[in-house]
Enzyme design. Structure first.
Site, mmCIF file in Angstrom:
data_model
loop_
_atom_site.group_PDB
_atom_site.id
_atom_site.type_symbol
_atom_site.label_atom_id
_atom_site.label_comp_id
_atom_site.label_asym_id
_atom_site.label_seq_id
_atom_site.Cartn_x
_atom_site.Cartn_y
_atom_site.Cartn_z
ATOM 1 N N CYS A 36 23.006 8.884 5.045
ATOM 2 C CA CYS A 36 22.827 7.715 5.905
ATOM 3 C C CYS A 36 22.427 8.174 7.290
ATOM 4 O O CYS A 36 22.469 9.367 7.605
ATOM 5 C CB CYS A 36 24.096 6.881 5.964
ATOM 6 S SG CYS A 36 25.485 7.727 6.742
ATOM 7 N N ASP A 444 -18.170 7.183 0.782
ATOM 8 C CA ASP A 444 -19.242 8.121 0.494
ATOM 9 C C ASP A 444 -19.860 7.696 -0.837
ATOM 10 O O ASP A 444 -19.202 7.035 -1.647
ATOM 11 C CB ASP A 444 -18.666 9.538 0.395
ATOM 12 C CG ASP A 444 -19.693 10.537 -0.095
ATOM 13 O OD1 ASP A 444 -20.799 10.571 0.472
ATOM 14 O OD2 ASP A 444 -19.384 11.276 -1.048
#
Length: 790
Positions: A36, A444
């Site tokens: 935690c 591309d």
């Protein structure tokens, strides 16, 4: 408050430079009990006081701590001792070697089978029996002792036992928090529990029930939080478990099973049907279909034969394979993926940075509010002193923003891990966040929207020849050519098994084609201009209509029965589709026409359309190809715009223009190597087909591990969902905490509700909400249904 998942450098307590030096070392430590934000804070505070530590990174969602330090000043023992001084055991270092310690509190066990779970259960039983005596069976609840003149009842004794059993771990962690000067939830809960007991003595009004409730319910909350975090860790562990621990290696005429760590590069490994591939390698014997879904996300097994690559973690379906190892254990594709997923927390998102800045102010403000409510409540609101103390203790419970702090990193880990399982590697939370906000995508062409390999698309036989005749001649002419067009033609001819011809006097005609003698007759293959120079009238050529094979293209274009106008009709029409035309013939006769093209990926058009449906405002194709080819491909895939004849610098400039135009950002999709400058310029760079490619994995922000463009819409969808879930987690955790805190002074929030809703409930809630990202599935475009998480 320190936050989780961050890399911290020395503050005023350390004066060492963070620049790398000759004595610099780095170690990765497994700390499973650190699950935690407050746990990470204690570890960070403790490491900060170690001389020689240059930087550290805590990852509570994966339970790891990465420390960079000066080995001349600090040692491994110092680092382990600092973490243990924060109250957490180190179980492994560098992901492999145990240091001999047993994990504290059964950190490696299931949350519900740990010693703390047992103690919490016992404490819960004492609390329940005490409640029974306090409110239902009151006749049995007799006084058994007296404390500072006040009677101590049986129920009070049971409550005190519940505190002693269930609160033991809380007070212990609170001690370490105080020792490390960390104002976290463990310290605040310890103060609240001990404060309730002290108030019982000070005011003569028993608050033993409140203390027991805090101890038991907060322990339940911690277990719930740990179980929730285990879910996030399990998703990563599934990736780590893909690769087997052992490999079957050939040693002369025999085989032996050894740990993968003992297998060297160059060793030959045997993989039988149904087994997992233990390491990266190149097939040297056998053939089989290999399920690469764990690495590339491909849904269909890929055929592998001699010379093909195989990746660790993939599954051999049915055949027998032997492969030569190309990467040592820990350096294979799967290991790099796992490492990058683990490191995804290091690059903090903008939301994480906001949360951390806010959390640094939140806790002190709420603690101050708790003091104010406790001291001022009796005077301003007319509450009794015992009630004012309870209100103050309740606010202390709400003072630590654990759920708020963990809301973003747990979502990032869930999203990044889910993507990795679907063949998409995201290099960090910032890229996940940025991808969900992009408004334009630049592609591309070669290797991205197209397959990147030339193939024969049309064969038009002429003057009585068949398709096989044309391919047979073309094969003979092109077999000695090194040009990609020639390679494509030869490949098509070999697929059709058209046979061969005797080839002599081969000659390359630079810029025009090739010439060779086939079975004693001179032949040519090349551009239409070559045959015009040979004296052919390309405006009047007879197509084969009887006995030959007429392609769909030739049928559509032959408007004068069996006559084609190659010069003004056929050739321009094929070229307008982005194809390169090669004519084949002798000095006296044109035998046929072959069209070659870089095929568009079958999923390209669907991917572009799906991106548009998901909210992408503009799609653009950037290519170095000529205008005609670019226009044809752009039309086929359906992009909004295209730019042709671009050099690498031109692509960078084009991406810069898009970035300036679209505030949400731009993604550039390329091969990860040739397009690296443009990808680096874009908000997010996405590399195609990066499995096994070190350069692409290292340079791209996101890598599509399989050569599958359909994963791009999945990536955008997942990133959008991740952003929404992170916003939901932040808003919900903050709103619930704030609402409860404001209601406390009016006695509307009992202490048990503050624990269950404000701490446990929100932590479990944000973690569960983040886990929804694992349900976002990749769609290959075969149907219109798309699985979404909300």
């Amino acid at each position: 408050m320190e936050s989780s998942g961050t890399r911290q450098h020395e503050d005023g307590n350390h004066t060492e430079s963070t620049a790398a030096g000759p004595e610099d070392a780095e170690v990765s430590l497994s700390v499973p009990g650190m699950d935690c934000a407050s746990c990470a804070g204690k570890v960070e505070s403790s490491l900060r006081r170690v001389d020689g530590v240059r930087s550290y990174e805590t990852q509570p969602t994966t339970g790891r701590v990465v420390v960079r330090y000066d080995s001349a000043t600090a040692s491994h023992t110092d680092l382990v001792g600092a973490i243990e001084g924060a109250g957490y055991e180190v179980t492994e270092r560098d992901g492999g070697t145990s240091d001999g310690h047993d994990a504290s509190d059964d950190a490696n066990e299931s949350a519900w089978r740990s010693r703390r779970a047992v103690k919490t259960g016992v404490g819960g039983v004492f609390l329940a029996v005490g409640l029974l005596l306090e409110f239902l069976v009151t006749g049995v609840n007799a006084p058994v002792a007296s404390v500072v003149g006040e009677p101590l009842f049986v129920a009070d004794v049971l409550f005190l036992v519940a505190v002693a059993v269930s609160g033991q771990a809380i007070v212990r962690n609170g001690y370490y928090s105080a020792r490390n000067l960390n104002l976290d939830i463990d310290f605040l809960m310890s103060v609240a529990i001990l404060g309730a007991l002290a108030a019982s003595l000070a005011f003569g009004e028993a608050l033993y029930f409140e203390a027991a409730t805090l101890a038991v319910l907060f322990s339940v909350a911690e277990l719930l939080e740990r179980a929730s975090m285990d879910r996030a860790r399990d998703s990563l562990q599934e990736l780590m478990d893909l690769s087997p621990d052992v490999a079957t290696v050939k040693r002369g005429d025999r085989t032996e099973t050894v740990p993968v760590e003992d297998v060297a590069v160059g060793d030959v490994v045997v993989v039988r049907p149904g087994e997992k591939v233990p390491m990266d390698g190149e097939v040297v014997a056998g053939d089989s279909a290999v399920n690469q879904a764990p690495i590339t996300g491909e849904s269909v097994p890929v055929d592998k034969t001699v010379g093909d690559e195989v990746y660790a973690g993939t599954i051999n379906e049915e055949g027998y394979l032997e492969f030569s190892v190309t990467s040592a254990a820990g350096d294979d594709t799967l290991s790099r993926i796992v490492s990058m997923v683990e490191d995804a927390q290091s690059n903090r998102t903008e939301r994480e940075q906001f949360v951390e800045r806010f959390a640094a102010f939140y806790t002190p403000v709420v603690v101050g509010f708790a003091v104010l409510v406790t001291v001022g409540g009796p005077f301003v609101l007319g509450t009794t002193w015992p009630q004012a103390v309870v209100n103050g203790l309740t606010l202390l419970v709400l003072a630590c923003p654990c759920a708020f702090v963990i809301s973003t990193p747990v979502s990032v880990v869930s999203g990044v891990t889910s993507a990795a399982k679907n063949g998409v590697l995201i290099k960090g939370g910032t890229h996940l966040e940025a991808m969900g906000a992009v408004e334009a995508v630049a592609f591309d062409k070669t290797g991205t929207l197209t397959k990147g390999e030339l193939t024969v698309t049309d064969v038009v036989p002429l003057n009585g020849n068949t398709e096989a005749d044309v391919l047979r001649c073309a094969r003979g002419l092109e077999k000695r050519s090194e040009h990609p067009i020639g390679t494509a033609i030869v490949g098509r001819a070999e697929e059709g098994d058209v046979g061969g011809r005797e080839v002599t006097a081969f000659e390359s005609i630079t810029g025009k084609g090739v010439r060779a003698t086939l079975d004693g007759t001179p032949h040519y293959a090349g551009k239409p201009g070559l045959f015009e120079e040979l004296g052919f009238d390309l405006s009047h050529v007879h197509a084969t209509t009887d006995g030959g094979v007429v392609t769909q293209t030739s049928t559509q274009l032959c408007e004068r029965h069996d006559c084609l106008d190659l010069l003004s009709e056929t050739v321009p029409a094929l070229q307008s589709e982005g194809k390169t035309v090669v004519l084949v013939g002798t000095d006296d006769e044109l035998e046929g026409l072959i069209a070659v093209a870089d095929e568009v990926r079958p999923e390209a058009r669907w991917a572009v359309e799906r991106l548009r449906e998901l909210g992408v405002e503009r799609t653009v194709m950037l290519t170095g190809d000529n205008e005609r080819t670019a226009r044809a491909i752009a039309h086929q895939v359906g992009v909004d715009d295209y730019r042709a004849e671009l050099l690498p610098d031109d692509k960078v400039a084009a991406v810069e223009e898009l970035v300036a135009e679209y505030d949400g950002g731009v993604a550039m999709v390329g091969d990860g190597i040739n397009d690296a400058p443009a990808m680096a310029t874009a908000t997010v760079g996405v590399a195609m087909g990066a499995a096994g490619t070190d350069t692409a994995l290292e340079t791209a922000d996101v890598a599509l591990m399989g050569d599958d463009l359909s994963k791009l819409p999945y990536l955008y969808d997942l990133a959008g969902d991740a952003n929404r879930i992170i916003r939901q987690n932040i808003v919900a955790s903050l709103a619930v905490k704030a609402g409860l805190a404001l209601a406390v002074p009016f006695q509307l929030v009992p202490i048990w509700l503050a624990v269950l809703a404000g701490d446990a409930g929100m932590t479990v809630g944000v973690t569960g909400n983040a886990m929804r990202l694992s349900r976002v599935q990749a769609d290959d475009g075969t149907d219109d249904a798309t699985s979404r998480s909300d």
